[in-house]
Design a protein around this motif. Structure first.
Motif, mmCIF file in Angstrom:
data_model
loop_
_atom_site.group_PDB
_atom_site.id
_atom_site.type_symbol
_atom_site.label_atom_id
_atom_site.label_comp_id
_atom_site.label_asym_id
_atom_site.label_seq_id
_atom_site.Cartn_x
_atom_site.Cartn_y
_atom_site.Cartn_z
ATOM 1 N N LEU A 42 0.835 -1.207 0.000
ATOM 2 C CA LEU A 42 0.000 0.000 0.000
ATOM 3 C C LEU A 42 0.864 1.249 0.000
ATOM 4 C CD1 LEU A 42 -2.658 1.547 0.224
ATOM 5 C CD2 LEU A 42 -2.615 1.113 2.689
ATOM 6 N N GLN A 43 1.876 1.276 0.851
ATOM 7 C CA GLN A 43 2.757 2.442 0.925
ATOM 8 C C GLN A 43 3.438 2.676 -0.416
ATOM 9 O OE1 GLN A 43 6.394 2.274 0.941
ATOM 10 N NE2 GLN A 43 6.479 4.490 1.048
ATOM 11 N N GLN A 44 3.944 1.626 -1.031
ATOM 12 C CA GLN A 44 4.642 1.784 -2.304
ATOM 13 C C GLN A 44 3.676 2.156 -3.422
ATOM 14 O OE1 GLN A 44 6.567 -1.588 -4.465
ATOM 15 N NE2 GLN A 44 8.443 -0.499 -3.891
ATOM 16 N N ALA A 45 2.511 1.516 -3.450
ATOM 17 C CA ALA A 45 1.535 1.773 -4.515
ATOM 18 C C ALA A 45 1.012 3.204 -4.472
ATOM 19 C CB ALA A 45 0.380 0.775 -4.413
ATOM 20 N N LEU A 46 0.844 3.748 -3.275
ATOM 21 C CA LEU A 46 0.392 5.137 -3.178
ATOM 22 C C LEU A 46 1.374 6.086 -3.840
ATOM 23 C CD1 LEU A 46 -0.961 5.211 0.477
ATOM 24 C CD2 LEU A 46 -2.303 5.520 -1.613
ATOM 25 N N GLY A 47 2.654 5.805 -3.678
ATOM 26 C CA GLY A 47 3.660 6.657 -4.295
ATOM 27 C C GLY A 47 3.746 6.494 -5.796
ATOM 28 N N VAL A 48 3.870 5.263 -6.262
ATOM 29 C CA VAL A 48 4.076 5.065 -7.700
ATOM 30 C C VAL A 48 2.820 5.352 -8.501
ATOM 31 C CG1 VAL A 48 5.946 3.400 -7.360
ATOM 32 C CG2 VAL A 48 3.647 2.563 -7.762
ATOM 33 N N GLY A 49 1.646 5.180 -7.874
ATOM 34 C CA GLY A 49 0.394 5.412 -8.590
ATOM 35 C C GLY A 49 0.270 6.817 -9.135
ATOM 36 N N TRP A 50 0.704 7.810 -8.368
ATOM 37 C CA TRP A 50 0.596 9.192 -8.863
ATOM 38 C C TRP A 50 1.922 9.715 -9.399
ATOM 39 C CZ3 TRP A 50 3.494 13.182 -7.011
ATOM 40 C CH2 TRP A 50 4.108 13.009 -5.776
ATOM 41 N N TYR A 51 3.032 9.306 -8.820
ATOM 42 C CA TYR A 51 4.324 9.884 -9.197
ATOM 43 C C TYR A 51 4.693 9.598 -10.650
ATOM 44 C CZ TYR A 51 9.247 11.144 -8.977
ATOM 45 O OH TYR A 51 10.466 11.730 -9.211
ATOM 46 N N TYR A 52 4.381 8.413 -11.126
ATOM 47 C CA TYR A 52 4.806 7.999 -12.462
ATOM 48 C C TYR A 52 3.726 8.150 -13.537
ATOM 49 C CZ TYR A 52 8.968 6.024 -10.316
ATOM 50 O OH TYR A 52 10.148 5.862 -9.638
ATOM 51 N N VAL A 53 2.661 8.875 -13.253
ATOM 52 C CA VAL A 53 1.564 9.014 -14.219
ATOM 53 C C VAL A 53 2.073 9.424 -15.592
ATOM 54 C CG1 VAL A 53 -0.432 10.440 -14.820
ATOM 55 C CG2 VAL A 53 -0.273 9.421 -12.560
ATOM 56 N N ASP A 54 2.931 10.430 -15.665
ATOM 57 C CA ASP A 54 3.421 10.930 -16.954
ATOM 58 C C ASP A 54 4.733 10.290 -17.381
ATOM 59 O OD1 ASP A 54 1.276 12.736 -17.356
ATOM 60 O OD2 ASP A 54 2.212 14.147 -15.966
ATOM 61 N N SER A 55 5.654 10.093 -16.440
ATOM 62 C CA SER A 55 6.987 9.626 -16.823
ATOM 63 C C SER A 55 7.069 8.119 -17.042
ATOM 64 C CB SER A 55 8.022 10.043 -15.769
ATOM 65 O OG SER A 55 7.739 9.405 -14.532
ATOM 66 N N ASN A 56 6.190 7.355 -16.398
ATOM 67 C CA ASN A 56 6.220 5.902 -16.546
ATOM 68 C C ASN A 56 4.805 5.358 -16.319
ATOM 69 O OD1 ASN A 56 6.693 3.143 -16.466
ATOM 70 N ND2 ASN A 56 8.595 3.342 -15.315
ATOM 71 N N PRO A 57 3.923 5.498 -17.316
ATOM 72 C CA PRO A 57 2.526 5.095 -17.140
ATOM 73 C C PRO A 57 2.344 3.632 -16.740
ATOM 74 C CG PRO A 57 2.769 6.407 -19.135
ATOM 75 C CD PRO A 57 4.161 6.133 -18.622
ATOM 76 N N ALA A 58 3.213 2.742 -17.211
ATOM 77 C CA ALA A 58 3.084 1.328 -16.826
ATOM 78 C C ALA A 58 3.314 1.155 -15.321
ATOM 79 C CB ALA A 58 4.064 0.468 -17.622
ATOM 80 N N MET A 59 4.290 1.850 -14.780
ATOM 81 C CA MET A 59 4.567 1.791 -13.346
ATOM 82 C C MET A 59 3.388 2.377 -12.565
ATOM 83 S SD MET A 59 7.103 1.165 -11.008
ATOM 84 C CE MET A 59 8.719 1.635 -11.555
ATOM 85 N N SER A 60 2.865 3.490 -13.035
ATOM 86 C CA SER A 60 1.707 4.101 -12.397
ATOM 87 C C SER A 60 0.525 3.136 -12.392
ATOM 88 C CB SER A 60 1.326 5.389 -13.128
ATOM 89 O OG SER A 60 0.136 5.923 -12.604
ATOM 90 N N SER A 61 0.285 2.486 -13.521
ATOM 91 C CA SER A 61 -0.825 1.528 -13.619
ATOM 92 C C SER A 61 -0.637 0.369 -12.652
ATOM 93 C CB SER A 61 -0.941 0.991 -15.045
ATOM 94 O OG SER A 61 -1.339 2.013 -15.915
ATOM 95 N N MET A 62 0.603 -0.104 -12.493
ATOM 96 C CA MET A 62 0.875 -1.171 -11.548
ATOM 97 C C MET A 62 0.486 -0.735 -10.133
ATOM 98 S SD MET A 62 3.314 -2.263 -8.998
ATOM 99 C CE MET A 62 4.538 -1.012 -9.248
ATOM 100 N N GLY A 63 0.851 0.483 -9.764
ATOM 101 C CA GLY A 63 0.499 0.983 -8.438
ATOM 102 C C GLY A 63 -1.002 1.090 -8.245
ATOM 103 N N LEU A 64 -1.684 1.599 -9.260
ATOM 104 C CA LEU A 64 -3.143 1.741 -9.158
ATOM 105 C C LEU A 64 -3.838 0.376 -9.108
ATOM 106 C CD1 LEU A 64 -3.652 4.766 -11.564
ATOM 107 C CD2 LEU A 64 -3.539 4.773 -9.051
ATOM 108 N N ARG A 65 -3.321 -0.600 -9.850
ATOM 109 C CA ARG A 65 -3.881 -1.960 -9.780
ATOM 110 C C ARG A 65 -3.692 -2.536 -8.372
ATOM 111 N NH1 ARG A 65 -1.483 -2.528 -14.691
ATOM 112 N NH2 ARG A 65 0.268 -3.667 -13.792
ATOM 113 N N THR A 66 -2.535 -2.283 -7.779
ATOM 114 C CA THR A 66 -2.289 -2.766 -6.414
ATOM 115 C C THR A 66 -3.283 -2.139 -5.447
ATOM 116 O OG1 THR A 66 0.047 -3.136 -6.890
ATOM 117 C CG2 THR A 66 -0.562 -2.920 -4.567
ATOM 118 N N LEU A 67 -3.530 -0.850 -5.589
ATOM 119 C CA LEU A 67 -4.514 -0.189 -4.716
ATOM 120 C C LEU A 67 -5.894 -0.817 -4.893
ATOM 121 C CD1 LEU A 67 -3.441 3.548 -5.111
ATOM 122 C CD2 LEU A 67 -2.915 1.983 -3.224
#
Length: 160
Positions: A124-149
């Motif tokens: 949860l802690q990691q997904a909260l960060g990557v979900g928003w931080y990588y929206v533009d620079s790494n959409p796949a990473m952002s999507s992984m975080g949002l899927r985890t949430l």
């Protein structure tokens, strides 16, 4: 949220403003995205998903877990799908697998409810960060975080 999505919202909710151009404005906050609407108006759109209240409740519950008697153990500081070769970590189970397949690594590792909940807290802690931080620079990473949430909200860990 994209300018095209804001365009649809404006067209649906404010038809009188449908002729105004929509453009993203520089981001400076973490709660809302701002979009210029013409030259004099701004549309403010929440960045947080609908899951925010269930995630807050889950975080509050996970923060009540007792400390580990054997010390905290983690196999990798950035254990995400792109870095996994062989994972013996409960964090990866939350990032990689849906509820059914997620039980296999849990069983293989012999994880009890307390360890499983700790893995969920770390995910949860990691997904909260990557979900928003990588929206533009790494959409796949952002999507992984949002899927985890989404996984954590849909099937939260049992609390010990």
């Amino acid at each position: 949220m994209t300018a095209a999505e804001v365009r649809v919202l404006v067209d649906q909710q404010f038809p009188a403003r449908r002729d105004l151009p929509v453009r993203p404005l520089p981001q400076s906050g973490t709660d809302n995205a701002l979009f210029g609407l013409g030259t004099r108006l701004v549309a403010r759109v929440p960045l947080v998903p609908d899951d925010v209240e269930p995630l807050r409740r889950l975080w509050a519950r996970l923060c009540t877990l007792p400390p580990s008697r054997g010390g905290n153990v983690m196999t990798h500081g950035d254990l995400i799908p792109g870095n996994v070769l062989v994972a013996g970590d409960l964090l990866a189970a939350w990032h990689l697998f849906d509820v059914g397949p997620r039980q296999a690594p849990r069983a293989d590792l012999g994880s009890g409810d307390l360890q499983w909940a700790r893995g969920a807290a770390w995910a949860l802690q990691q997904a909260l960060g990557v979900g928003w931080y990588y929206v533009d620079s790494n959409p796949a990473m952002s999507s992984m975080g949002l899927r985890t949430l989404d996984r954590l909200v849909a099937h939260p860990p049992a609390m010990p």
